[in-house]
Motif scaffolding. Structure first.
Motif, PDB file in Angstrom:
ATOM      1  N   ASP A  95       5.301   2.298   0.798  1.00 10.54           N
ATOM      2  CA  ASP A  95       4.394   1.886  -0.616  1.00 10.54           C
ATOM      3  C   ASP A  95       5.127   1.079  -1.000  1.00 10.54           C
ATOM      4  O   ASP A  95       5.040   0.412  -1.521  1.00 10.54           O
ATOM      5  CB  ASP A  95       3.265   2.942  -0.804  1.00 10.54           C
ATOM      6  N   HIS A  96       6.454   1.916  -2.499  1.00 13.18           N
ATOM      7  CA  HIS A  96       7.282   1.412  -2.620  1.00 13.18           C
ATOM      8  C   HIS A  96       7.476   0.244  -2.481  1.00 13.18           C
ATOM      9  O   HIS A  96       8.000  -0.658  -3.353  1.00 13.18           O
ATOM     10  CB  HIS A  96       8.067   2.344  -3.243  1.00 13.18           C
ATOM     11  N   GLY A 153       6.478  -2.181   0.241  1.00  8.14           N
ATOM     12  CA  GLY A 153       5.685  -2.718  -0.071  1.00  8.14           C
ATOM     13  C   GLY A 153       4.986  -3.160  -0.915  1.00  8.14           C
ATOM     14  O   GLY A 153       4.260  -4.575  -1.262  1.00  8.14           O
ATOM     15  N   GLN A 154       4.781  -2.588  -2.250  1.00 15.72           N
ATOM     16  CA  GLN A 154       4.827  -3.149  -4.163  1.00 15.72           C
ATOM     17  C   GLN A 154       5.522  -3.270  -4.513  1.00 15.72           C
ATOM     18  O   GLN A 154       4.727  -4.180  -5.875  1.00 15.72           O
ATOM     19  CB  GLN A 154       3.856  -1.906  -3.786  1.00 15.72           C
ATOM     20  N   SER A 155       6.462  -3.348  -4.378  1.00 24.68           N
ATOM     21  CA  SER A 155       7.591  -3.569  -5.796  1.00 24.68           C
ATOM     22  C   SER A 155       8.224  -4.912  -5.306  1.00 24.68           C
ATOM     23  O   SER A 155       8.435  -5.227  -3.875  1.00 24.68           O
ATOM     24  CB  SER A 155       8.541  -2.477  -6.036  1.00 24.68           C
ATOM     25  N   ASP A 156       8.734  -6.079  -6.279  1.00 22.04           N
ATOM     26  CA  ASP A 156       9.358  -7.054  -5.619  1.00 22.04           C
ATOM     27  C   ASP A 156      11.018  -6.728  -5.856  1.00 22.04           C
ATOM     28  O   ASP A 156      11.825  -6.963  -5.427  1.00 22.04           O
ATOM     29  CB  ASP A 156       9.763  -8.330  -6.420  1.00 22.04           C
TER      30      ASP A 156
END
Length: 179
Positions: free
Chosen positions: A134-135, A137-140
């Motif tokens: 999740d991290h 997938g959500q972070s650049d």
């Protein structure tokens, strides 16, 4: 009874500072990656290589996509650990040929833990697999420091003595001289 642990060598980097594939660089007649595997073996039921292929070991592709760096390798190791029934993952980098037994033992326990200043050496419960995906997938950013800030490891173990991190040919030459 000790929990079943997976050892994972994070080896997906580009070795840009080293100038060639540092995992294959020789130290005492063995490749750095071989030293990293040997450092994990006493503590793990199985050791895998993350982020590259090598016919000598079980290799895992970065998750969620190739070339994700250390966090992609860690995500792959955590997913594999969860699928295979391992309690957690003990990690090191392919450029870290030493992991003293006392430091490895200090990492393994309840919750995530890292070595101070050497965050690729750590212990990660397998239950963190989904959270890391999740991290990512959500972070650049794919910074291990950002991941550590998010999960707040239970232990940050001081590195007693010198733990080599071979990033440049000069680092390898200096480590050879100190041994």
């Amino acid at each position: 009874m000790m929990a079943k642990l997976l050892g994972a060598v994070l080896a997906g980097g580009r070795s840009s500072r080293f100038g060639s594939d540092k995992a294959l660089a020789l130290l005492d007649g063995r490749q750095l990656i071989e030293h990293a595997v040997a450092a994990l073996e006493p503590h793990a039921a199985e050791v895998v290589i993350c982020g590259r292929t090598d016919p000598r070991w079980t290799c895992l592709a970065d998750l969620p996509a190739p070339d994700m760096g250390p966090l992609g390798g860690l995500a792959a190791a955590l997913a594999y650990a969860q699928e295979q029934g391992f309690a957690g993952v003990l990690t090191t980098g392919c450029d870290m040929p030493v992991l003293p037994d006392d430091l490895a033992k200090a990492l393994i326990g309840d919750g995530p833990a890292v070595i101070e200043g050497q965050h690729l050496i750590g212990y990660w419960p397998a239950s963190l697999a989904g959270r890391l995906l999740d991290h990512l997938g959500q972070s650049d950013t794919r910074s291990i420091r950002n991941w550590i800030a998010e999960i707040q490891p239970r232990r940050v173990v001081p590195a007693a003595g010198v733990l080599p991190n071979i990033n440049r040919p000069d680092d390898l030459a200096a480590w050879r001289e100190t041994r």
